[in-house]
Write a protein that holds these residues in place. Structure first.
Motif, PDB file in Angstrom:
ATOM      1  N   GLU A 228       0.741  -1.074  -0.125  1.00 31.76           N
ATOM      2  CA  GLU A 228       0.051  -0.071  -0.075  1.00 31.76           C
ATOM      3  C   GLU A 228       0.764   1.217   0.176  1.00 31.76           C
ATOM      4  O   GLU A 228       0.611   2.178  -0.733  1.00 31.76           O
TER       5      GLU A 228
ATOM      6  N   THR B 156      -7.460  -2.416   1.001  1.00 31.25           N
ATOM      7  CA  THR B 156      -6.362  -1.616   0.595  1.00 31.25           C
ATOM      8  C   THR B 156      -6.675  -0.757  -0.824  1.00 31.25           C
ATOM      9  O   THR B 156      -6.563   0.563  -0.917  1.00 31.25           O
TER      10      THR B 156
ATOM     11  N   LYS C  88      -0.376  -8.896   6.538  1.00 35.09           N
ATOM     12  CA  LYS C  88      -0.680  -7.566   7.141  1.00 35.09           C
ATOM     13  C   LYS C  88      -0.315  -7.527   8.257  1.00 35.09           C
ATOM     14  O   LYS C  88       0.079  -6.986   9.346  1.00 35.09           O
TER      15      LYS C  88
END
Length: 356
Positions: free
Chosen positions: A118, A240, A354
């Motif tokens: 990201e 995202t 993540k």
């Protein structure tokens, strides 16, 4: 002994190609190169030339006029540090500095953490928006041609689902083509890179460099945002995607309202994905098999793989549900994935990476 990657590639070239390169380098630099290489493969017109201690990229365009426009654009934009420096333009050739870096898709693929993906996409989109705004400040939007006339764009892209359906032998989706065509009737007043796919960006330490400005022109700024977010190598999860859209939509929307800009982004992106899926599926059926993912990724090829086509098909399914005229595409995409035996992307694994 096998030659290394740094070996003189000219020995592998056909005589006519080698002579063309030598003549061009003599005109551009006054000497022949000590080494040439073809990072994108020898079938492509662009190549790298080593002249003494320096390395340059020479890219051939369709005409001297196209090369001249690209040279003007790149010379102006290179002031930002986000575009390679142009050395000179020789007829239909654009000669520019070689920028050391890693192609954005390869860099993204090497990141296991979604948060890191990201962050680098955030920087890539910011750089692209900066370039658009700098181009307008330099009045470049008045010096470039219009990109993709509306009728040509509609005829070519709105029919992609139907063409895919013909290849895989499923029923085409029912779409309101009249309403979709009206959506894309716009006044092309914004400067755009146009081919702003991640494969045309390099990660260079602390900056992103966007190269290959051959297709730049005048259309809608949102097109560049769509090219990045809807590309098959932009492998991110839906959350995202939403955060990147929320952060960058306003900068790319220009004079459009946020609602209008969002609808346009969804529609343009879905049909851009359909265009890329059509190419990938066509190659898959032509060759009777999927391609090597590693070769596609590292040779800057379209993703003719079940992973990348599956990602695009699922993203097109989800995004079509966010714009009413495209709702019928969602079940059609599900049917297509079943026909091609494509699994849904493992978003759970992405979330775990993540969290970890």
């Amino acid at each position: 002994m096998a030659k290394s990657k740094s070996s003189d590639a000219s020995s592998f070239l056909k005589t006519a190609r080698r002579e063309e390169i030598e003549i061009l380098c003599k005109r551009a630099f006054g000497r022949i190169p000590t080494r040439v290489a073809f990072p994108g493969g020898r079938s492509r017109s662009a190549f790298m030339a080593e002249i003494g201690d320096e390395r340059f990229v020479l890219a051939k365009r369709d005409s001297a006029g196209d090369a001249a426009i690209e040279g003007i654009v790149m010379k102006a934009l290179s002031q930002t540090g986000l575009v390679p420096r142009v050395v000179r333009v020789v007829d239909e050739w654009v000669v520019q500095e070689l920028v050391d870096g890693i192609r954005l898709p390869v860099f993204l693929d090497g990141l296991q953490d979604i948060g890191e993906r990201e962050a680098i996409l955030d920087k890539s989109l910011s750089a692209l928006a900066d370039l658009q705004e700098f181009a307008h400040a330099e009045n470049l939007h008045h010096r470039v041609p219009r990109v993709g006339p509306d009728r040509d764009w509609s005829d070519g892209n709105l029919m992609r689902p139907r063409k895919i359906a013909e290849i895989v032998d499923i029923a085409p989706p029912l779409l309101d083509y009249g309403r979709l065509e009206s959506l894309f009737k716009l006044n092309p007043r914004d400067f755009v890179k146009a081919d702003a796919r991640p494969g045309n960006a390099l990660v260079c330490d602390d900056r992103i460099v966007w190269f290959d400005w051959e297709g730049c022109g005048r259309r809608h700024a949102l097109d560049d945002l769509a090219f990045v977010l809807s590309d098959e190598w932009t492998a991110i999860d839906p959350e995202t995607e939403d955060r990147l859209i929320e952060r960058h939509l306003a900068r790319f929307s220009r004079s459009r309202s946020q609602v209008e800009a969002f609808d346009y982004l969804m529609a343009f992106s879905v049909f851009h994905m359909m265009a890329r899926m059509h190419r990938a599926i066509r190659y898959r059926y032509r060759d009777g098999e999927w391609w090597s993912r590693e070769k596609c990724l590292h040779n800057d090829k379209i993703g003719v793989t079940p992973t990348e086509v599956g990602l695009m098909c699922d993203r097109a399914r989800r995004w079509s549900l966010r714009f009413a005229p495209l709702h019928t595409l969602a079940p059609w995409c599900e049917n297509l994935m079943e026909k091609l035996d494509l699994a849904l992307p493992d978003q759970g694994a992405a979330s775990q990476r993540k969290a970890g």
